[in-house]
Design a protein around this motif. Structure first.
Motif, PDB file in Angstrom:
ATOM      1  N   GLU A 117       0.838  -1.207   0.000  1.00 14.04           N
ATOM      2  CA  GLU A 117       0.000   0.000   0.000  1.00 14.04           C
ATOM      3  C   GLU A 117       0.869   1.252   0.000  1.00 14.04           C
ATOM      4  OE1 GLU A 117      -3.681   0.449   2.084  1.00 14.04           O
ATOM      5  OE2 GLU A 117      -3.551  -1.585   2.896  1.00 14.04           O
ATOM      6  N   ARG A 161       2.201   1.814  -3.475  1.00 15.50           N
ATOM      7  CA  ARG A 161       1.224   2.439  -4.374  1.00 15.50           C
ATOM      8  C   ARG A 161       1.103   3.929  -4.086  1.00 15.50           C
ATOM      9  NH1 ARG A 161      -2.202  -2.152  -3.131  1.00 15.50           N
ATOM     10  NH2 ARG A 161      -3.554  -0.805  -1.888  1.00 15.50           N
ATOM     11  N   THR A 170      -6.036   2.660  -0.871  1.00 14.54           N
ATOM     12  CA  THR A 170      -4.645   2.753  -0.413  1.00 14.54           C
ATOM     13  C   THR A 170      -4.566   3.680   0.790  1.00 14.54           C
ATOM     14  OG1 THR A 170      -3.803   2.413  -2.649  1.00 14.54           O
ATOM     15  CG2 THR A 170      -2.306   3.437  -1.068  1.00 14.54           C
TER      16      THR A 170
END
Length: 385
Positions: A276, A279, A382
């Motif tokens: 996460e 990203r 995210t």
């Protein structure tokens, strides 16, 4: 009536007449008066009486912009020349950067059907080009001879909002020719082509383009763009990755950024939180790279573009305009992770690994394959850890 019998002018005694008074004057024939020369302007003095610049060799004065009406044409000419220079510079820069791309990846043949365009974005644990001092400073270890994927993302660009999906590196999947193993091992076994083939087999999606970057490349790109701002809810302290970042918002340089995206020991769910963070970082990096402060500043844009072009590996069919499309797509995608069933699966040959939720993963990949909207519950979003 005039006091002078012969008009207002008369010849004094002793003067001789040199001319005649005009016959129209009252009084008829009069004594002559001096003939006057025609009126003239002083040299260099225009009709207005105000002096102006002189034209060389003529003694005449002229305006700075030349003849009246030419000023607008000259301004238009200068503006046109500036535009031409900018266009030539932009076109030249585009082809220069496009020529620097490392098109070293050959994509395998794909026999199925897959809508939209899919990119496999790979962060490899490559130490290529790093000195021993840089290896020690960046805390990337002395592992040579292997190049597994440290980060693996799938970007789908279709008719709707782009989708950025993380594939956990410990996903236990079949690798063609090597049996079941963690998916990150495919890069080490057979390079990018085998990794692409593995992802295509387990997702059913055609990978149209590939983009990979190593440790040193990431550090260089981040430094050239002037750092990337990340806001952390808590401090990160991890000896293995070298992360030592206080809570709050910070502009991370290349070394700090690499430590941030590699840190997993600061989190209870380790790699699931790390992907996460990866990203979130990728989005922040592309937000910065596509901001006016970068692309309108040639002293930042060109070094950044040059560093990015030379640091990444792409497939043979990729061009700079494809990377620009990716950058724009990554500014605001839908995000998530492949649905997980078991994050602590003990394998017979590869230690602890991760198993997908096969039903949910199949639905997710089928929606992307058909370029359909993915259900919201399959995309978890995210959050920075």
């Amino acid at each position: 009536m005039s006091d002078w019998q012969d008009g207002w002018y008369r010849q004094e005694p002793g003067q001789s007449g040199t001319g005649q008074v005009p016959s129209s004057a009252a009084g008829g024939d009069r004594a002559g008066w001096p003939e006057q020369p025609p009126a003239r302007r002083a040299p260099g003095l225009p009709a207005t009486g105000r002096p102006g610049p002189t034209r060389p060799g003529t003694g005449r004065r002229r305006r700075f912009w030349g003849q009246p009406g030419r000023r607008g044409r000259r301004i238009a000419l200068i503006a046109g020349l500036v535009v031409v220079v900018l266009v030539v510079a932009l076109v030249g820069s585009y082809f220069y950067l496009d020529s620097k791309l490392n098109r070293s990846v050959t994509l395998p043949a794909f026999s199925g059907q897959s809508a939209g365009q899919n990119w496999l974005i790979v962060g490899a644990d490559s130490r290529q080009g790093l000195t021993q001092k840089e290896i020690d400073t960046l805390h990337v270890g002395d592992v040579f001879g292997t190049e597994n994927s440290d980060s693996l993302m799938l970007l789908h660009i279709g008719s709707g909002r782009p989708v950025l999906l993380s594939i956990p590196r410990d996903s236990y999947v079949p690798i063609p020719g090597y049996g079941d193993n963690k998916i990150n091992a495919a890069l080490g076994f057979g390079g990018p082509s085998l990794l692409v083939k593995t992802v295509e087999n387990v997702t059913g999606l055609q990978i149209n383009h590939y983009m990979g970057i190593g440790f040193g490349g990431l550090v260089s790109v981040v430094n050239q763009v002037g750092g990337v701002t990340m806001c952390l809810p808590k401090a990160l302290h991890d000896y293995d990755s070298g992360a030592n970042i206080p809570a709050g918002c910070h502009n991370l340089d290349g070394a700090q950024a690499l430590a941030f995206v590699r840190d997993r020991h600061s989190f209870a769910d380790e790699d699931l939180q790390r992907i996460e963070d990866q990203r979130a970082f990728l989005k922040a990096l592309l937000d910065k790279a596509t901001s006016p402060g970068v692309y309108l500043n040639p002293f930042v844009a060109l070094p950044f573009g040059s560093a990015a072009a030379s640091s990444i590996s792409v497939d043979q069919g990729a061009h700079l305009y494809d990377l620009i499309k990716v950058a724009l797509a990554l500014r605001n995608p839908q995000t998530g992770t492949v649905p997980v069933a078991n994050a602590n699966y003990v394998t017979p040959n590869a230690g602890d690994a991760l198993l997908w939720n096969r039903g949910e993963a199949l639905q997710l990949f089928n929606d992307l394959k058909n370029d359909q909207k993915v259900p919201a519950d399959l995309l978890t979003g995210t959050t920075v850890g």
